[in-house]
Design an enzyme around this catalytic site. Structure first.
Site, PDB file in Angstrom:
ATOM      1  N   LYS A 136       0.841  -1.216   0.000  1.00 38.56           N
ATOM      2  CA  LYS A 136       0.000   0.000   0.000  1.00 38.56           C
ATOM      3  C   LYS A 136       0.865   1.250   0.000  1.00 38.56           C
ATOM      4  CE  LYS A 136      -4.164  -1.662   0.285  1.00 38.56           C
ATOM      5  NZ  LYS A 136      -5.419  -1.961   0.469  1.00 38.56           N
ATOM      6  N   LYS A 218      -3.507  -9.954  -7.013  1.00 39.66           N
ATOM      7  CA  LYS A 218      -4.789 -10.303  -6.388  1.00 39.66           C
ATOM      8  C   LYS A 218      -5.912  -9.459  -7.000  1.00 39.66           C
ATOM      9  CE  LYS A 218      -6.154  -8.350  -2.480  1.00 39.66           C
ATOM     10  NZ  LYS A 218      -6.477  -7.945  -1.117  1.00 39.66           N
ATOM     11  N   LYS A 221     -10.487  -4.780  -4.742  1.00 43.55           N
ATOM     12  CA  LYS A 221     -11.602  -3.851  -4.895  1.00 43.55           C
ATOM     13  C   LYS A 221     -11.116  -2.407  -4.929  1.00 43.55           C
ATOM     14  CE  LYS A 221     -12.812  -4.886  -0.182  1.00 43.55           C
ATOM     15  NZ  LYS A 221     -11.649  -4.340   0.537  1.00 43.55           N
TER      16      LYS A 221
HETATM   17  P1  TYM Z   1     -10.126  -6.764   2.642  1.00 46.67           P
HETATM   18  O1  TYM Z   1     -11.215  -5.779   2.811  1.00 46.67           O
HETATM   19  O2  TYM Z   1      -8.996  -6.410   1.756  1.00 46.67           O
HETATM   20  O3  TYM Z   1     -10.715  -8.140   2.139  1.00 46.67           O
HETATM   21  C1  TYM Z   1     -11.796  -8.743   2.803  1.00 46.67           C
HETATM   22  C2  TYM Z   1     -11.687 -10.248   2.785  1.00 46.67           C
HETATM   23  O4  TYM Z   1     -11.714 -10.744   1.466  1.00 46.67           O
HETATM   24  C3  TYM Z   1     -10.563 -11.514   1.200  1.00 46.67           C
HETATM   25  N1  TYM Z   1     -10.139 -11.225  -0.184  1.00 46.67           N
HETATM   26  C4  TYM Z   1      -9.852 -12.149  -1.079  1.00 46.67           C
HETATM   27  N2  TYM Z   1      -9.855 -13.488  -1.012  1.00 46.67           N
HETATM   28  C5  TYM Z   1      -9.508 -14.158  -2.118  1.00 46.67           C
HETATM   29  N3  TYM Z   1      -9.140 -13.556  -3.274  1.00 46.67           N
HETATM   30  C6  TYM Z   1      -9.110 -12.208  -3.378  1.00 46.67           C
HETATM   31  N4  TYM Z   1      -8.761 -11.632  -4.514  1.00 46.67           N
HETATM   32  C7  TYM Z   1      -9.492 -11.437  -2.244  1.00 46.67           C
HETATM   33  N5  TYM Z   1      -9.594 -10.114  -2.007  1.00 46.67           N
HETATM   34  C8  TYM Z   1      -9.997  -9.994  -0.729  1.00 46.67           C
HETATM   35  C9  TYM Z   1      -9.528 -11.007   2.200  1.00 46.67           C
HETATM   36  O5  TYM Z   1      -8.526 -11.958   2.463  1.00 46.67           O
HETATM   37  C10 TYM Z   1     -10.379 -10.740   3.403  1.00 46.67           C
HETATM   38  O6  TYM Z   1     -10.633 -11.926   4.118  1.00 46.67           O
HETATM   39  N6  TYM Z   1      -7.792  -6.004   6.904  1.00 46.67           N
HETATM   40  C11 TYM Z   1      -8.903  -6.673   6.288  1.00 46.67           C
HETATM   41  C12 TYM Z   1     -10.255  -6.287   6.871  1.00 46.67           C
HETATM   42  C13 TYM Z   1     -10.326  -6.460   8.338  1.00 46.67           C
HETATM   43  C14 TYM Z   1     -10.438  -7.708   9.011  1.00 46.67           C
HETATM   44  C15 TYM Z   1     -10.465  -7.367  10.387  1.00 46.67           C
HETATM   45  C16 TYM Z   1     -10.539  -9.031   8.589  1.00 46.67           C
HETATM   46  C17 TYM Z   1     -10.270  -5.470   9.263  1.00 46.67           C
HETATM   47  N7  TYM Z   1     -10.363  -6.011  10.493  1.00 46.67           N
HETATM   48  C18 TYM Z   1     -10.576  -8.365  11.359  1.00 46.67           C
HETATM   49  C19 TYM Z   1     -10.661 -10.026   9.587  1.00 46.67           C
HETATM   50  C20 TYM Z   1     -10.660  -9.682  10.934  1.00 46.67           C
HETATM   51  C21 TYM Z   1      -8.912  -6.321   4.822  1.00 46.67           C
HETATM   52  O7  TYM Z   1      -8.411  -5.311   4.421  1.00 46.67           O
HETATM   53  O8  TYM Z   1      -9.599  -7.198   4.053  1.00 46.67           O
END
Ligand code: TYM
Length: 358
Positions: A136, A218, A221
């Site tokens: 990032k 990856k 979004k």
């Molecule tokens: P984030 O918002 O980037 O993604 C949310 C969830 O989706 C999964 N994910 C994917 N899995 C497979 N292929 C992909 N291309 C893909 N893109 C996203 C991510 O692994 C995630 O599980 N930091 C976290 C959000 C968060 C969180 C938490 C998660 C904040 N606090 C506490 C669990 C527990 C994040 O940015 O995920």
């Protein structure tokens, strides 16, 4: 008559007690997604799809990580819209609000409060080593802010507040969950068993869905370029067009559709998507497309995705029109979450030596 009513109440209380006992025994699961962009097929297959199947066996908490979204610049109106849309999508993806606690992170202030305490138990070196921070920072060179750096401490707070057993995430978040475990161990080492140590819960298929045009990255979004990613609200014709353009390779043999992540990353990614959407194994997919070229295969994957997302898109669009329903969900979800979060925070404040509010 009075006696009869009393008996009825005793029976009801006993039934409620036994339900509570069952609930107490249920393991806890928690996860979140930051509303920094429209939800993608990656977020669905890597995360939400697996959550929806767990409500009967686990006590589940899922939230919109809006505070995390602030670590990169957001248009305020878009952030508000996406946060509510994400809630509608959670429900449309099968997260029944009666069986899962759904809430917005900023509605439960204990997240930010515990986040600060845990920053004081997270080492500078640990935060510097986080892959997501490095990625990032490279992408937002003009805005490498403190929040981006301390992000994993807030994520640790999100998790540890609810004392979960499992944190279901895609592959890319595993490092953050591992750091959460380290922080919890460190804290417990000083103050006794305050936090339960959670396990990451990574799906076997769909843990890392890649960009359709760049299978080395990856599916994200937050990236601007839209053609390599599928959003949950995409229209069928757009989904088909994007799959038609998906990158494969120059193999033209009868067995060009086969799983080889290293040498055929584009095809492997499409196979992951197809397997996740249809429940078929890689062997079955290879057999199905023996003698077919990539054109047929990509069309089939596109159709499977269209059919998977159709009911989600339609239901989410319907729910988005019902603002009263969504607001009510946010309120009840935050109330339930706060009850648990407050208990943990109170314990932590006491342990570290903060004077309780009179
Ligand atoms: P984030 O918002 O980037 O993604 C949310 C969830 O989706 C999964 N994910 C994917 N899995 C497979 N292929 C992909 N291309 C893909 N893109 C996203 C991510 O692994 C995630 O599980 N930091 C976290 C959000 C968060 C969180 C938490 C998660 C904040 N606090 C506490 C669990 C527990 C994040 O940015 O995920």
């Amino acid at each position: 008559m009075l006696l009869y009513q009393l008996e009825k109440r005793i029976v009801a209380a006993k039934a409620a007690e036994s339900v509570n006992e069952m609930d107490e025994k249920k393991k806890v699961m928690l996860s979140g997604i930051k509303p920094s962009g429209d939800l993608t097929l990656g977020s669905y297959l890597g995360a939400i799809k697996n959550w929806a199947e767990r409500a009967e066996t686990f006590d589940c908490y899922y939230f919109m990580a809006d505070l995390h979204a602030l670590t990169t610049r957001q248009n305020p109106a878009d952030l508000r819209r996406r946060t509510l849309e994400q809630l509608a999508q959670y429900v449309a993806c099968g997260l029944d609000p009666e069986k899962n606690t759904l809430f917005i992170q900023s509605h439960v202030p204990e997240h930010a409060q515990l986040g600060w305490v845990l920053q004081c138990y997270t080492m500078f070196g640990e935060l510097s080593r986080m892959t997501q921070f490095k990625d990032k920072s490279a992408k937002n060179a003009d805005n490498i802010n403190g929040g981006l750096f301390a992000y994993p401490s807030l994520m640790a707070a999100d998790i540890l507040l609810y004392q979960p057993d499992y944190v279901p995430v895609g592959d890319d978040q595993k490092q953050h969950v591992e750091l959460t475990r380290d922080i919890a161990h460190r804290f417990n080492g000083v103050y006794g068993d305050v936090f339960k140590i959670p396990e990451p819960y990574i799906p076997k298929v769909g843990a890392r869905i890649m960009d359709l045009l760049d299978p080395a990255s990856k599916m994200s979004k937050s990236d601007d370029i839209g053609n390599g990613r599928i959003c949950l609200m995409d229209q069928p014709q757009d989904i088909m067009r994007k799959f038609k353009r998906a990158v494969t390779d120059s193999d033209t043999g009868d067995h060009c559709v086969r799983y080889d992540r290293e040498n055929k990353p584009g095809v492997a990614n499409l196979m992951q998507i197809y397997a996740s959407c249809t429940g078929r194994s890689f062997d079955a997919i290879e057999a199905e497309f023996t003698g077919h070229g990539y054109g047929d295969f990509k069309a089939a994957v596109g159709e499977a995705v269209v059919e998977t997302l159709r009911p989600i898109r339609e239901e989410a669009a319907r729910l988005m029109k019902d603002k009263g329903y969504l607001e009510n969900l946010c309120r009840t979800g935050a109330e339930k979450a706060s009850y648990i979060a407050m208990k943990t925070l109170r314990k932590v404040y006491k342990k570290v030596g903060l004077v309780p509010k009179a």
